[in-house]
Design a protein around this motif. Structure first.
Motif: not given
Length: 407
Positions: A140-155
């Motif tokens: 779950k931590r790995a997915v949170l890291l991926m989602a955080g990176c993606g959210a940073g890029f998208g925002t």
């Protein structure tokens, strides 16, 4: 450490999905604050161009803060990618203020760097803090890291769907990726995107193709452009990697930062760019210009060189916007050689050079559709495929692992 099958199949509950909502909100807030401050420091630099002369001192101070407070954070995006593949360390919270502060300083004093890479790091670091707070498993931590990176890029760029894909594609997670993982990345990216809108984050705006009839000549031009853009991406990666490796052998990173910053000032002075500021900072105005009119090959060469010097010197910021600048101006210049309207090839270059350099072709194709409209897709896809072949497996993210992902 490998992630077990039990962790892959573990139950996802409401608390888990709520984490991604919180991740999106926090990343959106962080990106909004960052973008507002970035606009302020850029305006200040244009108002007081003499600030550029203080670049060497400012960059040494910024890099000293990393060495003093969190040397681990200097690895940037590669630290986050590596932690997804081989979790063994904690991504420090201080990474968030450090990358924001150092990037703002870089732009205030005129370095040729970007912004999206910084937002990606902030999103990943926020994901780490939430994984720790909610005591999630390694998976779950790995997915949170991926989602955080993606959210940073998208925002940061204003392209939430591309952000969700980027979070997965940039990392190339060496485990099976389920569709539920993509859903989780979507939640974080879209929540973050709408948060930036609520906070009036200043996103850049570009031309949009409302219609574009299919034309075989345009397809041929896209192939030519893909070859050119792929060569630019490959050249950028090899230059950065080889020169960085060579310089690293000398040690004394703060001295290298100082000398590199001094070299930037000398080039700006020779180009009379301290007052004009065509090559400092993000260069959004030049990108917008290249999308509607022809620009010189000089813009491509000089931005390529100045960005390479900035990154090799260890100046913090990111590669996305400079590579977009290089791609857009390259497409505009190529259009002048082919004697065609610059719009299409410039827009394709906007997406392809970064996509090829970062091994994120799908994310950048989607980004092109979100920013310029879906009419660009046939030509963008062709150019991206060609550029990806030409650029090879090398990437600006050295920690990437190129593995097949099963969804």
């Amino acid at each position: 450490m490998a992630i077990s099958d039990d962790e892959l199949n573990e139950k996802r509950d409401l608390k888990y999905y709520f984490t991604f909502v919180v991740l999106g909100v926090l990343t959106g807030i962080a990106s909004s604050v960052f973008l507002h401050l970035l606009k302020l420091v850029t305006t200040t630099r244009f108002k007081y161009p003499a600030l550029i002369y203080f670049l060497p001192i400012a960059m040494v101070v910024a890099n000293f803060c990393y060495k003093k407070f969190s040397p681990l954070s200097e690895q940037g995006n590669n630290l986050i990618i590596d932690e997804v593949h081989r979790p063994k360390r904690k991504i420090p919270f201080i990474m968030i203020p450090l990358i924001m502060f150092s990037t703002l300083i870089s732009h205030l004093f005129g370095a040729s760097v970007g912004r999206e890479g910084s937002a990606v790091q902030m999103g990943g670091a926020i994901g780490e803090q939430l994984a720790k707070l909610f005591k999630h498993s390694k998976r779950k931590r790995a997915v949170l890291l991926m989602a955080g990176c993606g959210a940073g890029f998208g925002t940061a760029i204003g392209a939430p769907l591309a952000g969700a894909i980027f979070g997965i594609e940039a990392i190339y997670l060496n485990v099976k990726i389920k569709l539920s993982t993509f859903l989780e990345c979507l939640i974080a990216s879209y929540i973050g995107f709408y948060t930036t809108h609520l906070l009036y984050a200043p996103h850049s705006t570009y031309i949009r193709f409302t219609s574009l009839d299919f034309n075989w000549h345009w397809l041929w031009y896209s192939i030519i452009a893909g070859l050119f853009f792929g060569a630019l991406a490959r050249g950028f990666i090899l230059l950065i990697d080889n020169v960085k490796s060579f310089i690293k052998s000398f040690g004394k990173p703060l001295l290298i930062t100082f000398l590199g910053s001094l070299l930037l000032i000398m080039i700006y002075y020779v180009l009379d760019d301290i007052s004009k500021q065509r090559y400092t900072g993000l260069g959004i105005e030049v990108i917008q210009q290249a999308l509607v009119e022809f620009v010189s090959i000089k813009d491509v060469i000089l931005k390529f060189l100045l960005t390479a010097i900035s990154l090799i010197s260890g100046i913090k910021g990111g590669e996305f916007t400079p590579l977009v600048y290089i791609g857009t101006t390259a497409g505009s210049w190529l259009s002048s050689i082919l004697t065609i309207n610059p719009n299409l090839l410039a827009a394709i270059g906007f997406c392809v050079v970064f996509g090829a350099a970062s091994n994120t072709p799908l994310a950048c194709i989607v980004m092109g559709a979100e920013i310029f409209g879906h009419h660009i897709l046939p030509y963008l896809i062709v150019a991206m495929i060609i550029a990806q072949i030409v650029s090879g497996k090398e990437s600006i993210y050295s920690a990437q692992i190129l593995k097949k992902i099963n969804s």
